[in-house]
Write an enzyme that holds these catalytic residues in place. Structure first.
Site, PDB file in Angstrom:
ATOM      1  N   LYS A  81     -39.252  88.575  -8.930  1.00  0.00           N
ATOM      2  CA  LYS A  81     -38.917  89.302 -10.157  1.00  0.00           C
ATOM      3  C   LYS A  81     -37.793  90.280  -9.873  1.00  0.00           C
ATOM      4  CE  LYS A  81     -39.740  90.470 -14.432  1.00  0.00           C
ATOM      5  NZ  LYS A  81     -38.288  90.313 -14.683  1.00  0.00           N
ATOM      6  N   LYS A 118     -41.096  97.867  -4.965  1.00  0.00           N
ATOM      7  CA  LYS A 118     -41.368  98.490  -6.267  1.00  0.00           C
ATOM      8  C   LYS A 118     -42.535  97.791  -6.973  1.00  0.00           C
ATOM      9  CE  LYS A 118     -37.509  99.262  -8.467  1.00  0.00           C
ATOM     10  NZ  LYS A 118     -36.322  99.092  -9.341  1.00  0.00           N
ATOM     11  N   LYS A 155     -33.255  89.795  -6.822  1.00  0.00           N
ATOM     12  CA  LYS A 155     -32.156  90.435  -7.548  1.00  0.00           C
ATOM     13  C   LYS A 155     -31.004  89.455  -7.625  1.00  0.00           C
ATOM     14  CE  LYS A 155     -31.320  94.680  -9.090  1.00  0.00           C
ATOM     15  NZ  LYS A 155     -32.419  95.581  -9.496  1.00  0.00           N
ATOM     16  N   ASP A 215     -30.106  94.364 -15.599  1.00  0.00           N
ATOM     17  CA  ASP A 215     -29.821  95.413 -14.620  1.00  0.00           C
ATOM     18  C   ASP A 215     -28.455  95.981 -15.032  1.00  0.00           C
ATOM     19  OD1 ASP A 215     -31.018  96.379 -11.879  1.00  0.00           O
ATOM     20  OD2 ASP A 215     -28.883  96.210 -11.498  1.00  0.00           O
ATOM     21  N   THR A 239     -37.420 102.094 -18.623  1.00  0.00           N
ATOM     22  CA  THR A 239     -37.091 102.749 -17.349  1.00  0.00           C
ATOM     23  C   THR A 239     -36.976 104.253 -17.563  1.00  0.00           C
ATOM     24  OG1 THR A 239     -35.912 100.736 -16.738  1.00  0.00           O
ATOM     25  CG2 THR A 239     -35.604 102.653 -15.314  1.00  0.00           C
ATOM     26  N   ASN A 295     -28.175 102.790 -19.924  1.00  0.00           N
ATOM     27  CA  ASN A 295     -29.516 102.571 -20.463  1.00  0.00           C
ATOM     28  C   ASN A 295     -30.553 103.487 -19.808  1.00  0.00           C
ATOM     29  OD1 ASN A 295     -32.231 100.671 -20.136  1.00  0.00           O
ATOM     30  ND2 ASN A 295     -31.333 100.742 -22.170  1.00  0.00           N
ATOM     31  N   SER A 299     -41.387  94.877 -18.127  1.00  0.00           N
ATOM     32  CA  SER A 299     -41.026  93.460 -17.971  1.00  0.00           C
ATOM     33  C   SER A 299     -42.291  92.632 -17.710  1.00  0.00           C
ATOM     34  CB  SER A 299     -40.073  93.273 -16.793  1.00  0.00           C
ATOM     35  OG  SER A 299     -38.737  93.446 -17.191  1.00  0.00           O
TER      36      SER A 299
END
Ligand code: GLU
Length: 418
Positions: free
Chosen positions: A70, A94, A106, A146, A190, A221, A349
């Site tokens: 993820k 995380k 990522k 991202d 976030t 964001n 998510s």
């Protein structure tokens, strides 16, 4: 100023510190030492001027002992394999830290999105999904937004994946538009998570959030929502910067109005009643809470000595170099680490993916309540570990919690001998 790339090595050092403190099984460390897979792709895109341009991109899958890989996809002109690997590793820790059944991944596409037309951006996004389609899927690897990617781009991802595979599977990507099965509250998640963690920390360490001063580097964001939610808690936002410049007002800035100004003018610069401030000046401001919410490696050996805040809340991924981290610790500055502070995004998510699996959707209140609980529980766990270890930091404690979960899963799956 510019150091040789060593992003992945930096994450490995952080893991090492925690591994020593907790006497981690060396086999677990060995399994986490390198990402499981990194795919490099070349994406040909037909540009508006009818030429073809090839863009380089990566998807790194670090570890999936806890569940499908993820992590987000960033579009950036400096994206490189080493950075993507380090960010993928951060996702492994995380997700483990906040207890999500996901591994870490990522992606990075080497491009300057500000130079692409809307059509070129769409063709590049779709090309990227075609290129990585063989290794992603709702049970394999689930991309998300991202830096410089958003819900609109995730919508193209889902559509392109459906075309390639011949089945519509919204759970292959999170951070989608709500119209395609995106979750309520994902865009703000976030920033909201930053506020929840800061609030927990304020209670634990005795900081009065009402009237506390905050300076925020980055107004994308993450930074803009963190500013809004902290402002709603009574914090005084005294400075904000973006890539074009910054604004400072010791009497406090209204982030809602600042956002409107930014949407109109393209930057926070020149907001009424403020004076200009540079990013470096912001990092050295006297304030209660400093929030780096932009790129990595912003607090370094060169500037950490100038930092005058009480707390650093890492909204960005990897904003503090290990050298800076030690300087901040010596100065008695509390650092709330990235893998804890900014975990709200991937947490929602996860909620989105769960809702997609069930085809049953929650209200924004429900999402926020669940997010608050996950963030508060994660903070408590890190805080307890922090209290039990002498001279440790919240970062080391956070890695210890994450590594514990990863080690348990590796044992249970028989990846290591016991
Ligand atoms: N890009 C975000 C992060 O760094 C979110 C990732 C996700 O939602 O999968 O945590």
């Amino acid at each position: 100023m510019s150091q040789p790339c060593r992003h992945y090595e930096v994450v490995s050092q952080l893991v090492e510190k925690a591994a020593i403190a907790m006497q981690l099984d060396p086999q677990v460390k060995e399994l986490l030492r390198e990402p499981m897979r990194t795919l490099t792709v070349s994406i040909p895109v037909k540009m508006d001027d009818h030429t073809v341009k090839v863009f380089k991109a990566f998807r790194c899958q670090h570890n999936n002992v806890l569940g499908p890989f993820k992590g987000g996809i960033r579009f950036h002109h400096q994206a490189d394999e080493d950075e993507v690997k380090s960010l993928a590793a951060l996702m492994t820790y995380k997700c483990a830290l906040v207890g999500l059944p996901f591994g870490g991944a990522k992606g990075g596409v080497l491009c300057d999105p500000s130079q692409l037309s809307a059509g070129e951006l769409e063709r590049l996004s779709r090309g990227f999904v075609r290129a990585i389609a063989p290794i992603i899927g709702p049970d394999q690897d689930i991309p998300a937004p991202d830096m410089n990617t958003n819900a609109k781009i995730m919508g193209w991802f889902v559509d392109e994946f459906a075309q390639v595979r011949g089945v519509y599977q919204p759970g292959v990507v999170t951070g989608k538009p709500v119209a395609l099965g995106g979750s309520q509250g994902r865009t703000e998640a976030t920033g909201r998570g930053i506020m929840y963690v800061t609030r927990e920390a304020a209670t634990a360490f005795g900081l009065e959030l009402k009237g506390a001063t905050a300076a925020i580097q980055g107004f994308g964001n993450v930074g803009s929502y963190a500013a809004k939610f902290l402002y709603d808690e009574g914090c005084k936002i005294i400075a904000v910067t973006d890539i074009f410049g910054g604004v400072y007002d010791p009497t406090g800035i209204d982030p809602y109005q600042l956002k409107e100004h930014e949407l109109k003018t393209g930057s926070v610069r020149g907001f009424t009643g403020t004076s200009p401030i540079s990013s470096q000046e912001l990092l050295a401001l006297k304030c209660d809470i400093l929030i780096p919410a932009a790129l990595g490696n912003q607090l370094t050996a060169e500037n950490a000595g100038d930092v005058k805040c009480e707390w650093v809340v890492e909204a960005a991924n990897g904003p503090t170099t290990p050298e800076a981290d030690e300087i901040l610790q010596r100065k008695g500055i509390l650092v709330i680490p990235d893998i804890l502070a900014n975990a709200g995004g991937v947490t929602v998510s996860y909620f989105e993916w769960v809702q997609n699996n069930y085809s049953y959707y929650w209200s924004e209140e429900e999402v926020d309540q669940r997010l608050e609980k996950v963030m508060a529980d994660a903070f408590d766990e890190v805080y307890e570990t922090y209290l039990s270890g002498e001279g440790t930091t919240l970062r080391v404690a956070a890695y210890m919690v994450a590594l514990q979960r990863l080690a348990k899963a590796m044992e249970a799956r028989g990846w290591v001998t016991t």
